[in-house]
Design a protein around this motif. Structure first.
Motif, PDB file in Angstrom:
ATOM      1  N   VAL A  53      15.265  -9.716  -8.476  1.00 57.26           N
ATOM      2  CA  VAL A  53      14.827 -11.116  -8.528  1.00 57.26           C
ATOM      3  C   VAL A  53      13.620 -11.365  -7.637  1.00 57.26           C
ATOM      4  N   GLN A  54      13.319 -10.433  -6.754  1.00 59.69           N
ATOM      5  CA  GLN A  54      12.231 -10.620  -5.804  1.00 59.69           C
ATOM      6  C   GLN A  54      10.974  -9.866  -6.232  1.00 59.69           C
ATOM      7  N   GLN A  55       9.863 -10.602  -6.293  1.00 54.82           N
ATOM      8  CA  GLN A  55       8.574  -9.997  -6.619  1.00 54.82           C
ATOM      9  C   GLN A  55       8.239  -8.872  -5.632  1.00 54.82           C
ATOM     10  N   ALA A  56       8.559  -9.081  -4.347  1.00 54.01           N
ATOM     11  CA  ALA A  56       8.264  -8.076  -3.318  1.00 54.01           C
ATOM     12  C   ALA A  56       8.975  -6.756  -3.617  1.00 54.01           C
ATOM     13  N   ALA A  57      10.197  -6.832  -4.106  1.00 52.43           N
ATOM     14  CA  ALA A  57      10.958  -5.618  -4.447  1.00 52.43           C
ATOM     15  C   ALA A  57      10.316  -4.893  -5.627  1.00 52.43           C
ATOM     16  N   ILE A  58       9.893  -5.642  -6.616  1.00 51.32           N
ATOM     17  CA  ILE A  58       9.250  -5.034  -7.788  1.00 51.32           C
ATOM     18  C   ILE A  58       7.940  -4.368  -7.384  1.00 51.32           C
ATOM     19  N   ILE A  59       7.168  -5.011  -6.507  1.00 48.59           N
ATOM     20  CA  ILE A  59       5.907  -4.438  -6.037  1.00 48.59           C
ATOM     21  C   ILE A  59       6.168  -3.150  -5.260  1.00 48.59           C
ATOM     22  N   LYS A  60       7.147  -3.167  -4.351  1.00 44.43           N
ATOM     23  CA  LYS A  60       7.475  -1.963  -3.571  1.00 44.43           C
ATOM     24  C   LYS A  60       7.925  -0.821  -4.485  1.00 44.43           C
ATOM     25  N   THR A  61       8.744  -1.163  -5.474  1.00 48.77           N
ATOM     26  CA  THR A  61       9.233  -0.150  -6.412  1.00 48.77           C
ATOM     27  C   THR A  61       8.076   0.433  -7.210  1.00 48.77           C
ATOM     28  N   LYS A  62       7.195  -0.428  -7.693  1.00 41.89           N
ATOM     29  CA  LYS A  62       6.030   0.032  -8.473  1.00 41.89           C
ATOM     30  C   LYS A  62       5.141   0.950  -7.634  1.00 41.89           C
ATOM     31  N   GLU A  63       4.909   0.591  -6.382  1.00 38.20           N
ATOM     32  CA  GLU A  63       4.090   1.422  -5.492  1.00 38.20           C
ATOM     33  C   GLU A  63       4.712   2.796  -5.287  1.00 38.20           C
ATOM     34  N   LEU A  64       6.025   2.830  -5.075  1.00 38.03           N
ATOM     35  CA  LEU A  64       6.713   4.108  -4.872  1.00 38.03           C
ATOM     36  C   LEU A  64       6.661   4.966  -6.132  1.00 38.03           C
ATOM     37  N   LEU A  65       6.914   4.362  -7.279  1.00 35.41           N
ATOM     38  CA  LEU A  65       6.875   5.107  -8.538  1.00 35.41           C
ATOM     39  C   LEU A  65       5.466   5.623  -8.827  1.00 35.41           C
ATOM     40  N   SER A  66       4.456   4.821  -8.519  1.00 36.54           N
ATOM     41  CA  SER A  66       3.062   5.231  -8.737  1.00 36.54           C
ATOM     42  C   SER A  66       2.713   6.444  -7.891  1.00 36.54           C
ATOM     43  N   LYS A  67       3.219   6.469  -6.673  1.00 36.89           N
ATOM     44  CA  LYS A  67       2.971   7.595  -5.762  1.00 36.89           C
ATOM     45  C   LYS A  67       3.435   8.916  -6.377  1.00 36.89           C
ATOM     46  N   TYR A  68       4.480   8.855  -7.206  1.00 37.69           N
ATOM     47  CA  TYR A  68       5.037  10.048  -7.846  1.00 37.69           C
ATOM     48  C   TYR A  68       4.669  10.138  -9.331  1.00 37.69           C
ATOM     49  N   SER A  69       3.741   9.294  -9.772  1.00 38.27           N
ATOM     50  CA  SER A  69       3.276   9.260 -11.173  1.00 38.27           C
ATOM     51  C   SER A  69       4.425   9.052 -12.162  1.00 38.27           C
ATOM     52  N   LEU A  70       5.331   8.134 -11.802  1.00 37.40           N
ATOM     53  CA  LEU A  70       6.487   7.859 -12.663  1.00 37.40           C
ATOM     54  C   LEU A  70       6.511   6.414 -13.174  1.00 37.40           C
ATOM     55  N   ASP A  71       5.388   5.705 -13.052  1.00 36.55           N
ATOM     56  CA  ASP A  71       5.341   4.300 -13.478  1.00 36.55           C
ATOM     57  C   ASP A  71       5.723   4.114 -14.941  1.00 36.55           C
ATOM     58  N   ASP A  72       5.283   5.040 -15.799  1.00 36.67           N
ATOM     59  CA  ASP A  72       5.523   4.893 -17.236  1.00 36.67           C
ATOM     60  C   ASP A  72       6.972   5.125 -17.638  1.00 36.67           C
TER      61      ASP A  72
END
Length: 197
Positions: A53-72
């Motif tokens: 429900v929190q935008q901050a959580a989604i942003i943190k998750t997206k950043e972590l996934l991007s670091k490992y090239s798993l966004d898709d």
């Protein structure tokens, strides 16, 4: 250094199922660690859905996934896990709940008993045969206490001919250590909760 804690144990217990899963759900994205675990350890063609429900959580998750090239591989949803059925209606192989509040954020914003039970009931109804759910509950604050109590009541009421449920916690730790629940659906019978939502 502590070898086992609720989070590490949940991942270890789910690992074999995650390796073969096609459809996985992180019901509480938080800092993204469960989403990352699911994305890294599931087959290449698997899909992970991650809710918060929190935008901050989604942003943190997206950043972590991007670091490992798993966004898709992970679909990020800014919404309550209670609304999971508005996004898909298919069998879930693995679901993870890590309840409570976002680490290093406002403690006023926390998972709520009513929405957690609603989400859990919906996921139980969608769980594939052999599918598993992990739930980490924190009873050290008022809402967490109520949430854990409701989760435990729901899980103990599940029919044992369809589900098996286990519970683990550190018994020599003070200050309300987290409690890990693992649910496995053993048989293919349909499940509809009779508990109030």
């Amino acid at each position: 250094m502590q070898t086992f804690n609720a989070i590490k144990l949940a991942q270890q217990l789910l690992s074999d199922k995650v390796n073969r899963a096609k459809f996985l759900v992180d019901t509480t994205a938080g800092n993204g660690k469960d989403s990352l675990f699911l994305a890294q350890n599931s087959p290449i063609d698997a899909m992970v859905w991650s809710f918060d429900v929190q935008q901050a959580a989604i942003i943190k998750t997206k950043e972590l996934l991007s670091k490992y090239s798993l966004d898709d591989k992970v679909k990020l949803i800014i919404d309550s896990h209670a609304n999971i059925d508005q996004y898909f209606n298919r069998r879930i192989d693995v679901a993870m709940f890590n309840l409570g509040y976002l680490p290093n954020a406002q403690h006023k914003i926390t998972t709520q008993c009513q929405s957690t039970i609603a989400a859990l009931q919906k996921i139980l109804g969608l769980l594939s045969t052999g599918g598993v759910i992990s739930i980490i509950a924190y009873s050290g604050h008022q809402e967490g206490y109520l949430e854990n109590k409701a989760v435990q009541e729901l899980l103990t009421s599940l029919p044992s001919n369809i589900f098996t449920v286990g519970c683990w916690s550190m018994i020599n730790h003070s200050n309300n250590p987290p409690i890990l629940y693992i649910v496995e659906k053993m048989r293919g019978e349909a499940y509809e909760s009779t508990a109030p939502q």
